[in-house]
Design a protein around this motif. Sequence first.
Motif, PDB file in Angstrom:
ATOM      1  N   VAL A 109       1.472  -1.008  -0.314  1.00  0.00           N
ATOM      2  CA  VAL A 109      -0.478   0.145   0.313  1.00  0.00           C
ATOM      3  C   VAL A 109       0.644   1.199  -0.111  1.00  0.00           C
ATOM      4  CG1 VAL A 109       0.075   0.085   2.406  1.00  0.00           C
ATOM      5  CG2 VAL A 109      -1.879   0.945   0.811  1.00  0.00           C
ATOM      6  N   GLN A 110       0.664   2.452  -0.237  1.00  0.00           N
ATOM      7  CA  GLN A 110       1.011   3.728  -0.236  1.00  0.00           C
ATOM      8  C   GLN A 110       0.984   4.436   0.863  1.00  0.00           C
ATOM      9  OE1 GLN A 110      -0.185   5.708  -3.212  1.00  0.00           O
ATOM     10  NE2 GLN A 110       1.763   4.712  -4.995  1.00  0.00           N
ATOM     11  N   ALA A 111       2.140   5.199   1.058  1.00  0.00           N
ATOM     12  CA  ALA A 111       1.876   5.614   2.005  1.00  0.00           C
ATOM     13  C   ALA A 111       0.923   6.594   2.240  1.00  0.00           C
ATOM     14  CB  ALA A 111       3.021   7.109   2.642  1.00  0.00           C
ATOM     15  N   GLY A 112      -0.609   6.656   3.570  1.00  0.00           N
ATOM     16  CA  GLY A 112      -1.887   7.597   3.670  1.00  0.00           C
ATOM     17  C   GLY A 112      -2.280   6.437   4.139  1.00  0.00           C
ATOM     18  N   TYR A 166       1.416  -8.333  16.761  1.00  0.00           N
ATOM     19  CA  TYR A 166       3.028  -7.843  17.327  1.00  0.00           C
ATOM     20  C   TYR A 166       3.017  -8.251  15.781  1.00  0.00           C
ATOM     21  CZ  TYR A 166       3.080  -8.745  21.607  1.00  0.00           C
ATOM     22  OH  TYR A 166       2.925  -8.937  23.439  1.00  0.00           O
ATOM     23  N   ARG A 167       4.093  -6.601  14.993  1.00  0.00           N
ATOM     24  CA  ARG A 167       4.938  -7.039  14.053  1.00  0.00           C
ATOM     25  C   ARG A 167       6.349  -7.132  14.344  1.00  0.00           C
ATOM     26  NH1 ARG A 167       4.480  -0.370  12.677  1.00  0.00           N
ATOM     27  NH2 ARG A 167       5.900  -0.060  13.863  1.00  0.00           N
ATOM     28  N   GLN A 168       7.691  -7.279  13.103  1.00  0.00           N
ATOM     29  CA  GLN A 168       8.931  -7.219  12.712  1.00  0.00           C
ATOM     30  C   GLN A 168       8.902  -6.458  11.726  1.00  0.00           C
ATOM     31  OE1 GLN A 168       9.903 -11.357  13.773  1.00  0.00           O
ATOM     32  NE2 GLN A 168      12.275 -10.729  14.417  1.00  0.00           N
ATOM     33  N   ALA A 169       9.910  -6.047  12.239  1.00  0.00           N
ATOM     34  CA  ALA A 169      10.757  -5.345  10.972  1.00  0.00           C
ATOM     35  C   ALA A 169      11.825  -6.063  11.020  1.00  0.00           C
ATOM     36  CB  ALA A 169      10.661  -3.929  11.064  1.00  0.00           C
ATOM     37  N   PRO A 170      12.938  -6.061   9.469  1.00  0.00           N
ATOM     38  CA  PRO A 170      13.831  -6.422   9.001  1.00  0.00           C
ATOM     39  C   PRO A 170      14.480  -6.170  10.172  1.00  0.00           C
ATOM     40  CG  PRO A 170      12.944  -5.986   7.005  1.00  0.00           C
ATOM     41  CD  PRO A 170      12.005  -5.594   8.605  1.00  0.00           C
ATOM     42  N   PRO A 207       6.187   4.200   5.523  1.00  0.00           N
ATOM     43  CA  PRO A 207       6.650   3.163   5.924  1.00  0.00           C
ATOM     44  C   PRO A 207       7.471   2.294   6.893  1.00  0.00           C
ATOM     45  CG  PRO A 207       7.240   5.144   3.826  1.00  0.00           C
ATOM     46  CD  PRO A 207       6.348   5.666   4.938  1.00  0.00           C
ATOM     47  N   GLU A 208       7.217   3.535   8.058  1.00  0.00           N
ATOM     48  CA  GLU A 208       7.730   2.680   9.194  1.00  0.00           C
ATOM     49  C   GLU A 208       7.041   1.540   9.272  1.00  0.00           C
ATOM     50  OE1 GLU A 208      10.110   5.959   8.320  1.00  0.00           O
ATOM     51  OE2 GLU A 208       7.556   5.965   8.673  1.00  0.00           O
ATOM     52  N   ASP A 209       6.100   1.544   9.385  1.00  0.00           N
ATOM     53  CA  ASP A 209       4.861   0.319   9.380  1.00  0.00           C
ATOM     54  C   ASP A 209       4.990  -0.839   8.789  1.00  0.00           C
ATOM     55  OD1 ASP A 209       2.506   2.935  10.156  1.00  0.00           O
ATOM     56  OD2 ASP A 209       3.198   1.548  11.518  1.00  0.00           O
ATOM     57  N   THR A 210       6.014  -1.536   7.956  1.00  0.00           N
ATOM     58  CA  THR A 210       6.436  -2.001   6.933  1.00  0.00           C
ATOM     59  C   THR A 210       7.371  -3.154   7.546  1.00  0.00           C
ATOM     60  OG1 THR A 210       6.922  -0.947   4.601  1.00  0.00           O
ATOM     61  CG2 THR A 210       7.909  -3.186   4.926  1.00  0.00           C
ATOM     62  N   ALA A 211       6.769  -4.107   7.763  1.00  0.00           N
ATOM     63  CA  ALA A 211       6.806  -5.444   8.941  1.00  0.00           C
ATOM     64  C   ALA A 211       5.597  -6.392   8.248  1.00  0.00           C
ATOM     65  CB  ALA A 211       7.257  -5.083  10.135  1.00  0.00           C
ATOM     66  N   VAL A 212       5.840  -7.613   8.883  1.00  0.00           N
ATOM     67  CA  VAL A 212       5.814  -8.963   8.970  1.00  0.00           C
ATOM     68  C   VAL A 212       4.710  -9.178  10.113  1.00  0.00           C
ATOM     69  CG1 VAL A 212       5.520 -11.796   9.174  1.00  0.00           C
ATOM     70  CG2 VAL A 212       7.393 -10.102   7.640  1.00  0.00           C
ATOM     71  N   TYR A 213       2.906  -8.706   9.812  1.00  0.00           N
ATOM     72  CA  TYR A 213       2.128  -8.664  10.834  1.00  0.00           C
ATOM     73  C   TYR A 213       1.791 -10.442  11.474  1.00  0.00           C
ATOM     74  CZ  TYR A 213       2.318  -4.283  10.877  1.00  0.00           C
ATOM     75  OH  TYR A 213       2.770  -2.298  10.728  1.00  0.00           O
ATOM     76  N   TYR A 214       2.214 -11.019  12.464  1.00  0.00           N
ATOM     77  CA  TYR A 214       1.992 -11.620  13.382  1.00  0.00           C
ATOM     78  C   TYR A 214       0.154 -12.003  14.009  1.00  0.00           C
ATOM     79  CZ  TYR A 214       6.575 -13.476  11.956  1.00  0.00           C
ATOM     80  OH  TYR A 214       7.119 -13.779  11.403  1.00  0.00           O
ATOM     81  N   CYS A 215      -0.637 -12.356  13.661  1.00  0.00           N
ATOM     82  CA  CYS A 215      -1.612 -13.146  14.986  1.00  0.00           C
ATOM     83  C   CYS A 215      -1.219 -13.489  16.114  1.00  0.00           C
ATOM     84  CB  CYS A 215      -2.685 -13.953  14.067  1.00  0.00           C
ATOM     85  SG  CYS A 215      -4.307 -13.607  15.261  1.00  0.00           S
ATOM     86  N   TYR A 216      -1.222 -13.087  17.723  1.00  0.00           N
ATOM     87  CA  TYR A 216      -1.711 -13.579  18.217  1.00  0.00           C
ATOM     88  C   TYR A 216      -2.469 -14.004  19.381  1.00  0.00           C
ATOM     89  CZ  TYR A 216       0.602 -12.254  23.272  1.00  0.00           C
ATOM     90  OH  TYR A 216       0.804 -12.744  25.140  1.00  0.00           O
ATOM     91  N   LEU A 217      -1.944 -15.011  20.351  1.00  0.00           N
ATOM     92  CA  LEU A 217      -3.017 -15.571  21.346  1.00  0.00           C
ATOM     93  C   LEU A 217      -2.434 -15.808  22.329  1.00  0.00           C
ATOM     94  CD1 LEU A 217      -6.403 -17.617  20.512  1.00  0.00           C
ATOM     95  CD2 LEU A 217      -5.429 -18.407  22.350  1.00  0.00           C
ATOM     96  N   ARG A 218      -3.193 -15.495  23.294  1.00  0.00           N
ATOM     97  CA  ARG A 218      -2.160 -16.256  24.805  1.00  0.00           C
ATOM     98  C   ARG A 218      -3.665 -16.911  25.722  1.00  0.00           C
ATOM     99  NH1 ARG A 218       0.018 -11.881  27.561  1.00  0.00           N
ATOM    100  NH2 ARG A 218      -2.753 -11.963  28.985  1.00  0.00           N
ATOM    101  N   GLY A 263       2.147 -14.921   9.756  1.00  0.00           N
ATOM    102  CA  GLY A 263       3.004 -13.871   9.826  1.00  0.00           C
ATOM    103  C   GLY A 263       1.964 -13.853   8.679  1.00  0.00           C
ATOM    104  N   THR A 264       1.875 -12.150   8.052  1.00  0.00           N
ATOM    105  CA  THR A 264       1.241 -12.352   7.106  1.00  0.00           C
ATOM    106  C   THR A 264       2.848 -10.131   6.452  1.00  0.00           C
ATOM    107  OG1 THR A 264       0.115 -11.330   5.770  1.00  0.00           O
ATOM    108  CG2 THR A 264      -0.639 -10.480   7.583  1.00  0.00           C
ATOM    109  N   GLN A 265       3.209 -10.780   5.720  1.00  0.00           N
ATOM    110  CA  GLN A 265       3.688  -8.703   4.880  1.00  0.00           C
ATOM    111  C   GLN A 265       2.887  -7.996   4.744  1.00  0.00           C
ATOM    112  OE1 GLN A 265       7.033  -9.077   4.655  1.00  0.00           O
ATOM    113  NE2 GLN A 265       6.883  -6.960   4.240  1.00  0.00           N
ATOM    114  N   VAL A 266       3.222  -6.685   4.991  1.00  0.00           N
ATOM    115  CA  VAL A 266       2.550  -5.544   5.222  1.00  0.00           C
ATOM    116  C   VAL A 266       4.077  -4.461   4.445  1.00  0.00           C
ATOM    117  CG1 VAL A 266       1.751  -3.427   6.299  1.00  0.00           C
ATOM    118  CG2 VAL A 266       0.820  -5.756   6.515  1.00  0.00           C
ATOM    119  N   THR A 267       3.580  -3.743   3.209  1.00  0.00           N
ATOM    120  CA  THR A 267       4.678  -3.080   2.959  1.00  0.00           C
ATOM    121  C   THR A 267       4.053  -2.001   2.299  1.00  0.00           C
ATOM    122  OG1 THR A 267       6.355  -5.129   1.829  1.00  0.00           O
ATOM    123  CG2 THR A 267       6.279  -2.638   1.045  1.00  0.00           C
ATOM    124  N   VAL A 268       4.615  -0.498   2.530  1.00  0.00           N
ATOM    125  CA  VAL A 268       4.318   0.815   2.702  1.00  0.00           C
ATOM    126  C   VAL A 268       5.667   1.214   1.948  1.00  0.00           C
ATOM    127  CG1 VAL A 268       3.093   3.005   3.875  1.00  0.00           C
ATOM    128  CG2 VAL A 268       2.580   0.202   4.984  1.00  0.00           C
TER     129      VAL A 268
END
Length: 114
Positions: free
Chosen positions: A12-15, A37-41, A87-98, A107-112
């Motif tokens: 997705v584009q910024a904004g 949660y998320r994890q950036a490179p 662009p700082e939101d670019t990361a792999v986003y992980y669903c979490y359950l406790r 994980g699902t990739q989000v690229t801005v």
Amino acid sequence: QVQLVESGGGLVQAGGSLRLSCAASGRVFSDNVMGWYRQAPGKQRELVAIIGSGRPTIYANFVKGRFTVSRDNAKNTVDLQMNSLNPEDTAVYYCYLRISATFWGQGTQVTVSS
């Protein structure tokens, strides 16, 4: 056995906006905490937002009102609506359950793009 399946990532584009969804299956008790949660490179995995049954919702400071987490207890799903992405939101986003243990989605990739 608990399984978490995410969907909704992409480019997705910024904004712009994206909505992530996660469906939990298996021995998912109602008294649980779900979220994202998320994890950036090159960085550690970090909390984005979590929501529990009868508990306050917790957001990371960097969300700043841009993201909204929601859950459907009947369907065992948790969604993350992300607006005003940058662009700082670019990361792999992980669903979490406790429950008694912690479970993660694949994980699902989000690229801005800027």
